[in-house]
Design a protein around this motif. Structure first.
Motif, PDB file in Angstrom:
ATOM      1  N   ASN A 173      11.089  13.119  37.965  1.00  0.00           N
ATOM      2  CA  ASN A 173      11.553  12.209  36.921  1.00  0.00           C
ATOM      3  C   ASN A 173      12.479  11.119  37.466  1.00  0.00           C
ATOM      4  N   CYS A 174      13.533  11.525  38.179  1.00  0.00           N
ATOM      5  CA  CYS A 174      14.529  10.543  38.624  1.00  0.00           C
ATOM      6  C   CYS A 174      14.527  10.312  40.133  1.00  0.00           C
ATOM      7  N   GLY A 175      13.803  11.152  40.894  1.00  0.00           N
ATOM      8  CA  GLY A 175      13.701  10.962  42.332  1.00  0.00           C
ATOM      9  C   GLY A 175      14.823  11.558  43.152  1.00  0.00           C
ATOM     10  N   LYS A 176      15.777  12.230  42.509  1.00  0.00           N
ATOM     11  CA  LYS A 176      16.899  12.799  43.251  1.00  0.00           C
ATOM     12  C   LYS A 176      16.430  13.961  44.118  1.00  0.00           C
ATOM     13  N   PRO A 177      16.857  14.000  45.390  1.00  0.00           N
ATOM     14  CA  PRO A 177      16.549  15.166  46.226  1.00  0.00           C
ATOM     15  C   PRO A 177      17.453  16.330  45.820  1.00  0.00           C
ATOM     16  N   CYS A 178      16.860  17.475  45.515  1.00  0.00           N
ATOM     17  CA  CYS A 178      17.611  18.660  45.085  1.00  0.00           C
ATOM     18  C   CYS A 178      17.377  19.797  46.076  1.00  0.00           C
ATOM     19  N   ALA A 179      18.305  20.731  46.104  1.00  0.00           N
ATOM     20  CA  ALA A 179      18.172  21.900  46.976  1.00  0.00           C
ATOM     21  C   ALA A 179      16.950  22.715  46.569  1.00  0.00           C
ATOM     22  N   VAL A 180      16.311  23.358  47.537  1.00  0.00           N
ATOM     23  CA  VAL A 180      15.098  24.134  47.252  1.00  0.00           C
ATOM     24  C   VAL A 180      15.387  25.353  46.384  1.00  0.00           C
ATOM     25  N   THR A 181      16.625  25.742  46.239  1.00  0.00           N
ATOM     26  CA  THR A 181      16.979  26.891  45.406  1.00  0.00           C
ATOM     27  C   THR A 181      17.157  26.519  43.940  1.00  0.00           C
ATOM     28  N   MET A 182      17.109  25.239  43.613  1.00  0.00           N
ATOM     29  CA  MET A 182      17.351  24.798  42.239  1.00  0.00           C
ATOM     30  C   MET A 182      16.076  24.881  41.409  1.00  0.00           C
ATOM     31  N   THR A 183      16.244  25.213  40.141  1.00  0.00           N
ATOM     32  CA  THR A 183      15.114  25.255  39.217  1.00  0.00           C
ATOM     33  C   THR A 183      15.074  24.021  38.323  1.00  0.00           C
TER      34      THR A 183
ATOM     35  N   SER B 201      13.007  20.767  63.991  1.00  0.00           N
ATOM     36  CA  SER B 201      13.365  21.851  63.062  1.00  0.00           C
ATOM     37  C   SER B 201      14.791  21.708  62.535  1.00  0.00           C
ATOM     38  N   GLN B 202      15.653  21.021  63.276  1.00  0.00           N
ATOM     39  CA  GLN B 202      17.035  20.826  62.841  1.00  0.00           C
ATOM     40  C   GLN B 202      17.257  19.458  62.210  1.00  0.00           C
ATOM     41  N   ALA B 203      16.289  18.578  62.335  1.00  0.00           N
ATOM     42  CA  ALA B 203      16.475  17.189  61.938  1.00  0.00           C
ATOM     43  C   ALA B 203      16.109  16.891  60.486  1.00  0.00           C
ATOM     44  N   TYR B 204      15.573  17.866  59.786  1.00  0.00           N
ATOM     45  CA  TYR B 204      15.176  17.640  58.393  1.00  0.00           C
ATOM     46  C   TYR B 204      15.754  18.708  57.484  1.00  0.00           C
ATOM     47  N   ASN B 205      15.988  18.326  56.241  1.00  0.00           N
ATOM     48  CA  ASN B 205      16.379  19.261  55.189  1.00  0.00           C
ATOM     49  C   ASN B 205      15.185  19.466  54.278  1.00  0.00           C
ATOM     50  N   GLU B 206      14.932  20.710  53.880  1.00  0.00           N
ATOM     51  CA  GLU B 206      13.895  20.956  52.884  1.00  0.00           C
ATOM     52  C   GLU B 206      14.484  20.655  51.522  1.00  0.00           C
ATOM     53  N   ILE B 207      13.736  19.909  50.715  1.00  0.00           N
ATOM     54  CA  ILE B 207      14.223  19.492  49.395  1.00  0.00           C
ATOM     55  C   ILE B 207      13.129  19.624  48.348  1.00  0.00           C
ATOM     56  N   LEU B 208      13.549  19.578  47.101  1.00  0.00           N
ATOM     57  CA  LEU B 208      12.653  19.402  45.963  1.00  0.00           C
ATOM     58  C   LEU B 208      13.020  18.046  45.373  1.00  0.00           C
TER      59      LEU B 208
END
Length: 134
Positions: free
Chosen positions: A82-92, A71-78
């Motif tokens: 298009n470009c494959g960049k991991p973005c914060a889940v709060t970003m639109t 539960s502490q070892a992963y970050n939730e991302i979007l």
């Protein structure tokens, strides 16, 4: 000598005439207003750190052996489609290319900070911190 550094769309011109205390000789400017006397000097022992990681076999093998840390070892991302960049889940919108993230499913990526804390050797790439003497 001038050094040109590009930060996103900003281009910053910096003189390379800085002395070790962070002062530019030609005009007396201080880097970020730092006053060297306010910062203590710390001697780093030559034998500080370890040459080899404590955990070998990679991040996924480490989590498999330590499931209580998952539960502490992963970050939730979007992950931008298009470009494959991991973005914060709060970003639109992707903050690299502007693509909409509205339909993107939340996924996860290894938390590199946690991996470094436990001394894991690699994720998709080797994890290594270089020590430098100042």
């Amino acid at each position: 000598h001038l050094i040109s550094i590009k930060f996103n769309s900003w281009r910053v011109m910096m003189s390379s005439n800085w002395n070790p205390e962070g002062c530019r000789e030609e005009d007396g400017a201080l880097l970020a207003g730092a006053i060297p006397e306010k910062f203590p000097s710390v001697d780093i022992p030559m034998d500080c750190g370890a040459l080899e990681p404590k955990v070998t076999g990679g991040f996924d093998a480490w989590i498999k052996a330590n499931p209580q840390l998952e539960s502490q070892a992963y970050n939730e991302i979007l992950k931008c489609p298009n470009c494959g960049k991991p973005c914060a889940v709060t970003m639109t919108l992707c903050n690299a290319c502007g693509t909409s993230l509205a339909e993107v499913t939340v996924s996860k990526s290894p938390n590199l900070f946690v991996a470094f804390i436990f001394g894991v050797d690699k994720t998709a790439f080797p994890l290594k911190i270089s020590m430098r003497l100042e």
